[in-house]
Design an enzyme around this catalytic site. Structure first.
Site, PDB file in Angstrom:
ATOM      1  N   HIS A 377     -60.064  -6.870   4.170  1.00 55.18           N
ATOM      2  CA  HIS A 377     -59.505  -6.029   3.102  1.00 55.18           C
ATOM      3  C   HIS A 377     -58.223  -5.317   3.509  1.00 55.18           C
ATOM      4  O   HIS A 377     -57.824  -4.375   2.817  1.00 55.18           O
ATOM      5  CB  HIS A 377     -60.507  -4.954   2.679  1.00 55.18           C
ATOM      6  CG  HIS A 377     -61.740  -5.478   2.040  1.00 55.18           C
ATOM      7  ND1 HIS A 377     -61.883  -5.624   0.685  1.00 55.18           N
ATOM      8  CD2 HIS A 377     -62.900  -5.915   2.579  1.00 55.18           C
ATOM      9  CE1 HIS A 377     -63.080  -6.110   0.410  1.00 55.18           C
ATOM     10  NE2 HIS A 377     -63.721  -6.298   1.552  1.00 55.18           N
ATOM     11  N   LYS A 568     -55.444   6.894  -7.045  1.00 57.45           N
ATOM     12  CA  LYS A 568     -55.882   6.061  -5.916  1.00 57.45           C
ATOM     13  C   LYS A 568     -55.904   6.962  -4.687  1.00 57.45           C
ATOM     14  O   LYS A 568     -55.405   8.093  -4.749  1.00 57.45           O
ATOM     15  CB  LYS A 568     -54.932   4.880  -5.693  1.00 57.45           C
ATOM     16  CG  LYS A 568     -53.451   5.295  -5.617  1.00 57.45           C
ATOM     17  CD  LYS A 568     -52.526   4.111  -5.427  1.00 57.45           C
ATOM     18  CE  LYS A 568     -52.183   3.360  -6.701  1.00 57.45           C
ATOM     19  NZ  LYS A 568     -52.718   2.004  -6.760  1.00 57.45           N
ATOM     20  N   ARG A 569     -56.481   6.494  -3.567  1.00 61.16           N
ATOM     21  CA  ARG A 569     -56.438   7.305  -2.350  1.00 61.16           C
ATOM     22  C   ARG A 569     -54.984   7.630  -1.991  1.00 61.16           C
ATOM     23  O   ARG A 569     -54.067   6.863  -2.291  1.00 61.16           O
ATOM     24  CB  ARG A 569     -57.100   6.537  -1.201  1.00 61.16           C
ATOM     25  CG  ARG A 569     -58.612   6.474  -1.315  1.00 61.16           C
ATOM     26  CD  ARG A 569     -59.238   7.857  -1.244  1.00 61.16           C
ATOM     27  NE  ARG A 569     -59.151   8.402   0.081  1.00 61.16           N
ATOM     28  CZ  ARG A 569     -60.166   8.538   0.937  1.00 61.16           C
ATOM     29  NH1 ARG A 569     -61.386   8.179   0.573  1.00 61.16           N
ATOM     30  NH2 ARG A 569     -59.990   9.049   2.121  1.00 61.16           N
ATOM     31  N   LYS A 574     -49.100   3.592  -0.030  1.00 62.33           N
ATOM     32  CA  LYS A 574     -49.232   3.513  -1.487  1.00 62.33           C
ATOM     33  C   LYS A 574     -48.081   4.243  -2.189  1.00 62.33           C
ATOM     34  O   LYS A 574     -47.843   4.039  -3.365  1.00 62.33           O
ATOM     35  CB  LYS A 574     -50.574   4.079  -1.931  1.00 62.33           C
ATOM     36  CG  LYS A 574     -51.788   3.255  -1.449  1.00 62.33           C
ATOM     37  CD  LYS A 574     -53.095   3.884  -1.885  1.00 62.33           C
ATOM     38  CE  LYS A 574     -54.341   3.250  -1.280  1.00 62.33           C
ATOM     39  NZ  LYS A 574     -54.765   2.013  -1.951  1.00 62.33           N
ATOM     40  N   THR A 676     -57.461  -2.641  -7.096  1.00 60.85           N
ATOM     41  CA  THR A 676     -58.376  -2.985  -8.184  1.00 60.85           C
ATOM     42  C   THR A 676     -58.157  -2.024  -9.357  1.00 60.85           C
ATOM     43  O   THR A 676     -58.446  -2.367 -10.503  1.00 60.85           O
ATOM     44  CB  THR A 676     -59.844  -2.913  -7.730  1.00 60.85           C
ATOM     45  OG1 THR A 676     -60.028  -1.728  -6.946  1.00 60.85           O
ATOM     46  CG2 THR A 676     -60.212  -4.117  -6.882  1.00 60.85           C
ATOM     47  N   LYS A 680     -58.144  -2.360 -13.704  1.00 58.03           N
ATOM     48  CA  LYS A 680     -58.826  -1.470 -14.660  1.00 58.03           C
ATOM     49  C   LYS A 680     -57.830  -0.949 -15.694  1.00 58.03           C
ATOM     50  O   LYS A 680     -58.124  -0.884 -16.890  1.00 58.03           O
ATOM     51  CB  LYS A 680     -59.488  -0.298 -13.922  1.00 58.03           C
ATOM     52  CG  LYS A 680     -60.604  -0.753 -12.982  1.00 58.03           C
ATOM     53  CD  LYS A 680     -61.022   0.332 -11.982  1.00 58.03           C
ATOM     54  CE  LYS A 680     -61.810  -0.303 -10.839  1.00 58.03           C
ATOM     55  NZ  LYS A 680     -61.954   0.597  -9.673  1.00 58.03           N
TER      56      LYS A 680
HETATM   57  C1  26Q Z   1     -63.566   2.033   9.355  1.00 57.33           C
HETATM   58  C2  26Q Z   1     -64.008   2.480  10.588  1.00 57.33           C
HETATM   59  C3  26Q Z   1     -64.356   3.807  10.779  1.00 57.33           C
HETATM   60  C4  26Q Z   1     -64.298   4.684   9.688  1.00 57.33           C
HETATM   61  C5  26Q Z   1     -63.871   4.229   8.449  1.00 57.33           C
HETATM   62  C6  26Q Z   1     -63.489   2.912   8.288  1.00 57.33           C
HETATM   63  C7  26Q Z   1     -63.027   2.442   6.964  1.00 57.33           C
HETATM   64  C8  26Q Z   1     -63.651   2.851   5.796  1.00 57.33           C
HETATM   65  C9  26Q Z   1     -63.212   2.412   4.565  1.00 57.33           C
HETATM   66  C10 26Q Z   1     -61.958   1.557   6.854  1.00 57.33           C
HETATM   67  C11 26Q Z   1     -61.529   1.112   5.614  1.00 57.33           C
HETATM   68  C12 26Q Z   1     -62.150   1.530   4.446  1.00 57.33           C
HETATM   69  C13 26Q Z   1     -61.743   1.108   3.105  1.00 57.33           C
HETATM   70  C14 26Q Z   1     -60.812   0.213   2.854  1.00 57.33           C
HETATM   71  C15 26Q Z   1     -60.442  -0.158   1.493  1.00 57.33           C
HETATM   72  O1  26Q Z   1     -60.895   0.449   0.529  1.00 57.33           O
HETATM   73  N1  26Q Z   1     -59.576  -1.169   1.318  1.00 57.33           N
HETATM   74  C16 26Q Z   1     -59.178  -1.605  -0.010  1.00 57.33           C
HETATM   75  O2  26Q Z   1     -60.070  -2.627  -0.425  1.00 57.33           O
HETATM   76  C17 26Q Z   1     -59.850  -2.970  -1.784  1.00 57.33           C
HETATM   77  C18 26Q Z   1     -60.916  -3.967  -2.187  1.00 57.33           C
HETATM   78  O3  26Q Z   1     -60.654  -5.203  -1.610  1.00 57.33           O
HETATM   79  C19 26Q Z   1     -58.452  -3.510  -1.977  1.00 57.33           C
HETATM   80  O4  26Q Z   1     -58.248  -3.715  -3.349  1.00 57.33           O
HETATM   81  C20 26Q Z   1     -57.417  -2.525  -1.446  1.00 57.33           C
HETATM   82  O5  26Q Z   1     -56.132  -3.103  -1.494  1.00 57.33           O
HETATM   83  C21 26Q Z   1     -57.756  -2.129  -0.009  1.00 57.33           C
HETATM   84  O6  26Q Z   1     -56.871  -1.128   0.429  1.00 57.33           O
END
Ligand code: 26Q
Length: 859
Positions: A377, A568-569, A574, A676, A680
């Site tokens: 991702h 978004k975050r 971004k 995503t 929406k």
């Molecule tokens: C990893 C290790 C330790 C702590 C936290 C994490 C962690 C947690 C959440 C790393 C990444 C995330 C989330 C990532 C994320 O939301 N990525 C998004 O995924 C979407 C679905 O595929 C995409 O549409 C987005 O582009 C992408 O940024």
């Protein structure tokens, strides 16, 4: 101990069709069941019921209507051999359940009427639900959309994850800055889960390994852990849209193995004993609030291992319940890794097979490799998960050995394939030897999976060419793309009922099940009467949002202004701050020429910043500070309004997407894997301004280049400019408008004269600007002018809006899940027939009763 007496279906009970009527779907039955739950479940007289009592009572009423389907689904799956999807994800951002279940049951309007007959407002009851925020953003929400589509497509699936006691933090804005507080989502209880203590498992952590030879002369390894924790499953039903399928979301909670550690207790150390319990239970206490970065936190690795170990044991239990050998694991389960967070599962399955079940290494590796598939991702190299070797070995000593063994065998293969290419070996190794040694989770995930996918075409290509280039050259055939999608049930039918009614009136309701059908709306774009009704729907949605904004922030916004939305975050890549630079440019134009022709706009921002990500928090402060100036300047405030919506979450999103005119998708090209939110917005009729990044590219192709506002460098141009030596100051020096904007900020205009506040933001921009805001600024501002022009032509805008919805069919998560099912999982739908409650027999189609959907009950 004696077995407890089992409840047996008596002949009398089997002729009792009470379950049909008890859980029927008519308004009258819903009303009676609801009143029963107020009384018997909540223990209240109707007149004394609180808002939460009413919500709990309706939730239980709806849950009762899921249970028969849930049990029927479990029985159906248990008695047939098809492959089951196990979707492993550290996050499931489900959003509120009640409304969604009403939609999928097809009783939303009946429930509204039943509540109205009691003088209750369904919307107020729905608003009582505290959403389970067990995810950060895109990745967790994708898992939730996928669970909906799996059930709607009648595919046997289990979602496995963590039951965090505290989900993503609650955000408030105080003095313009983000303040976090804990998310106590379980405070009123959770009517959607059932604790299944009988399926609890044990998980080992820490300690050391011992090597020995067994009685048959085989080399064996024993893992002697430092501690053991219990994993207790909590199941929630996931109902498909108008089908009998109810799949399970199984989330694990950590509990201490013994309520009291008798050893410690008997030594008189009562508090020490309790303390041990507390420590074990900390494991699933809280969701880590960072996305796209990772610090090597011990507890996070423990969480990941914990839920994966629980889930694999659970799958082995299901396998043996069907009488199947462990070596058929890969035939029974298609295990999908949602990013690398559950990738330790590859080493854990090897351990279970080799150490616990005595399977020979080559066969165990065959099973493992044919079970797992991995979705990546991210394109940000800093987001690729790595764990310090020392920490990894301390928590998972046996897994580190297994990883070494996998690595040794793998590198032998690489050495022969790429003879003499030493640097390739170091890049492909599961162990990163640079500096502090690390375990590379992406390499492990790739090596142990049969398929690796990206989440949008561009992302999958850049994955092959860049982030995972070496892996691609090793196994090109493992790579594929599955572009993300979102569920039209939650993101249109539930969140935008007005549009749903209008569309259904025009083309029927088949589009809710099969979003491609929404294309039938295209001709209506040329129908003036329909366009007016479309406009009215959107206007009403905007009024609703304006009301919500006023309640939550006190800011009054004009529904006739363009709602320009970025939710978004908060992240540098971004580029929320690029949107703010545009606002300042418009402000500067009005201040320099009060008669400037500026289309009235309301800029709405929302999103959380990771608590330790100082730059992102400063970006929030930047939005709110500009809002302060713009909203209070009498010369400007009727033309521009800026709002930061606190605590953006799924619930909030359901109100925002249907009310947006313009969708901001402005990441630096090559950085956003997919996005995503973009989908929406588009489904709900918003027009997109965006870079050629992630799924924006496919969105533009689908909707038509004339109905999408693209700007900025594309990914190739970004690479080229970086390679040529990007100098942001050049843009500042040569563009007077950009210079005016940056100078205003630098002089402290938006920080009450205190130039120091935003210095970290803009010094960085002029010197390095890693996300190339200055390079894209002129193009963005110019493109926004085209947007304003288009908005000024109501006919043109409504036409674009209708076509945007009509052409968004490809972005349904049903399409994505079909691709995973056909190309990656090789799973087939298994339709579910309703079972009779008492007899356990399959019920005849005629008896299924209203809402039984028995006509869809095939083979
Ligand atoms: C990893 C290790 C330790 C702590 C936290 C994490 C962690 C947690 C959440 C790393 C990444 C995330 C989330 C990532 C994320 O939301 N990525 C998004 O995924 C979407 C679905 O595929 C995409 O549409 C987005 O582009 C992408 O940024």
């Amino acid at each position: 101990m004696n077995e407890p007496t089992r409840l047996r279906a008596t002949p009398a009970a089997s002729t009792d069709h009470g379950d049909d009527t008890r859980t029927a779907m008519s308004g009258a039955t819903i009303r009676r069941a609801f009143l029963d739950h107020v009384f018997y479940t909540q223990g209240k007289l109707p007149g004394h019921a609180s808002g939460n009592d009413l919500y709990q009572a309706l939730a239980h009423t709806v849950r009762d209507r899921l249970v028969q389907r849930w049990i029927s689904t479990a029985e159906t799956y248990q008695s047939q051999p098809s492959r089951t999807v196990a979707y492993l994800s550290a996050e499931f951002l489900m959003g509120p359940h009640l409304g969604n279940n009403l939609v999928n049951l097809g009783i939303f309007d009946d429930a509204r009427a039943a509540m109205a007959s009691l003088d209750l407002d369904l919307d107020e009851i729905l608003a009582q639900e505290v959403e389970p925020g067990l995810g950060n953003g895109g990745l967790g929400r994708l898992a939730a959309c996928f669970m909906d589509s799996l059930a709607s497509l009648e595919i046997p699936a289990l979602g496995y994850g963590i039951r965090y006691e505290y989900g993503i933090f609650q955000q408030s804005i105080i003095d313009g800055m983000q303040v976090e507080s804990t998310d106590t989502w379980l405070r009123n209880g959770n009517p959607w889960e059932i604790q299944r203590s009988e399926w609890a498992v044990q998980v080992r952590l820490g300690g050391h390994t011992e090597h020995y030879t067994d009685d048959r002369g085989h080399y064996r390894v024993r893992w002697v852990p430092a501690k053991t924790v219990h994993g207790v499953p909590f199941d929630s039903p996931i109902l498909g849209y108008q089908v009998n399928t109810v799949n399970t979301l199984r989330l694990w909670r950590a509990e201490a193995t013994e309520a009291f550690d008798f050893h410690t207790f008997n030594r008189g150390d009562y508090l020490g004993a309790v303390n041990k319990k507390v420590t074990s239970e900390n494991l699933t206490k809280v969701l880590y609030p960072n996305d796209e970065t990772q610090q090597g936190k011990e507890l996070r690795l423990e969480q990941q291992y914990f839920f994966v170990a629980c889930s694999l044991q659970d799958m082995l239990r299901l396998l043996s319940k069907q009488g199947l050998p462990v070596t058929s694991f890969h035939e029974k389960f298609a295990v999908q890794l949602n990013d690398t967070h559950p990738a330790i599962g590859i080493a854990e399955l090897m351990r279970l097979l080799v150490d616990d079940h005595g399977v020979a290494w080559p066969e165990a590796w065959h099973v493992t490799r044919h079970a797992f598939a991995y979705t990546n991702h991210t394109l940000l190299p800093e987001a690729l998960e790595q764990w310090p070797l020392e920490l990894f070995g301390r928590i998972l000593p046996r897994h580190l050995e297994i990883i070494y063994e996998i690595n040794a065998r793998f590198l032998d293969e690489v050495r022969i394939r790429f003879y003499g290419d030493e640097s390739r070996l170091t890049r492909l190794s599961l162990i990163n030897e640079h500096g502090q040694r690390n375990v590379r989770m992406a390499n492990l995930a790739c090596l142990g999976s049969h398929t690796i996918n990206g989440v949008a075409e561009l992302h999958s290509r850049l994955m092959r060419e860049d982030v995972l280039k070496d892996v691609y050259e090793m196994w090109p055939d493992k790579f594929t793309n599955v572009t993300n999608g979102v569920t039209p049930r939650r993101w249109i039918a539930l969140s935008n009922p007005r549009m749903t009614r209008l569309v259904t009136e025009a083309i029927g309701d088949g589009w809710i099940r099969d979003l491609d059908q929404i294309r039938a709306l295209e001709p209506y774009a040329d129908d003036a009467a329909f366009r007016e009704r479309w406009y009215d729907v959107r206007r009403e949605n905007k009024r609703d949002l304006a009301k919500l904004v006023r309640e939550n922030t006190g800011v009054v916004i004009d529904p006739d202004s363009m709602f320009d939305v970025m939710v978004k975050r908060i992240h540098e890549y971004k580029r929320q701050h690029l949107a703010v630079l545009h606002i300042i440019a418009l402000y500067h134009r009005i201040k320099s020429d009060p008669h400037a022709d500026i289309t009235p706009r309301t800029f709405l921002f929302g999103g959380k910043a990771a608590p330790g990500y100082h730059y992102a928090k400063l970006m929030i402060r930047f939005v709110t500070s500009v809002a302060d100036v713009v909203n209070n300047d009498p010369q400007v405030r009727d033309r521009l309004k800026v709002v930061f919506l606190p605590n953006f979450n799924v619930t909030y999103g359901q109100r925002i997407y249907p009310a947006a005119d313009l969708s901001e998708q402005i990441s630096l090209a090559g950085k956003e894997a997919s996005g995503t939110g973009n989908m929406k917005f588009a489904m709900n009729g918003a027009i997109t301004i965006g870079t050629m990044d992630g799924a924006n590219i496919e969105l533009r192709d689908a909707i038509g280049a004339d109905f999408f506002f693209p700007f900025g460098l594309n990914a190739a141009e970004v690479y080229a400019l970086k390679a040529a030596g990007y100098r942001p100051a050049t843009f500042y020096e040569s563009n007077p408008e950009l210079r005016a904007v940056i100078d205003l900020i630098q002089h402290g205009f938006f920080s009450k004269g205190d130039a120091a506040v935003f210095r970290p933001l803009f010094e960085g921009l002029l010197q390095h600007d890693p996300y190339m805001l200055l390079a894209d600024f002129a193009s963005y501002v110019h493109c926004q002018q085209d947007v304003s022009h288009a908005y000024g032509d109501r006919t043109r805008w409504q036409r674009m809006s209708i076509l945007s919805s009509a052409r968004s069919g490809r972005f349904s998560s049903d399409r994505a899940i079909r691709e995973y099912a056909d190309r990656i999982w090789r799973v087939e739908p298994v339709p579910v027939c309703l079972l009779h409650r008492a007899s356990g027999q399959v019920q005849g189609a005629q008896q299924a009763g209203e809402g039984g959907f028995s006509e869809r009950c095939g083979s």
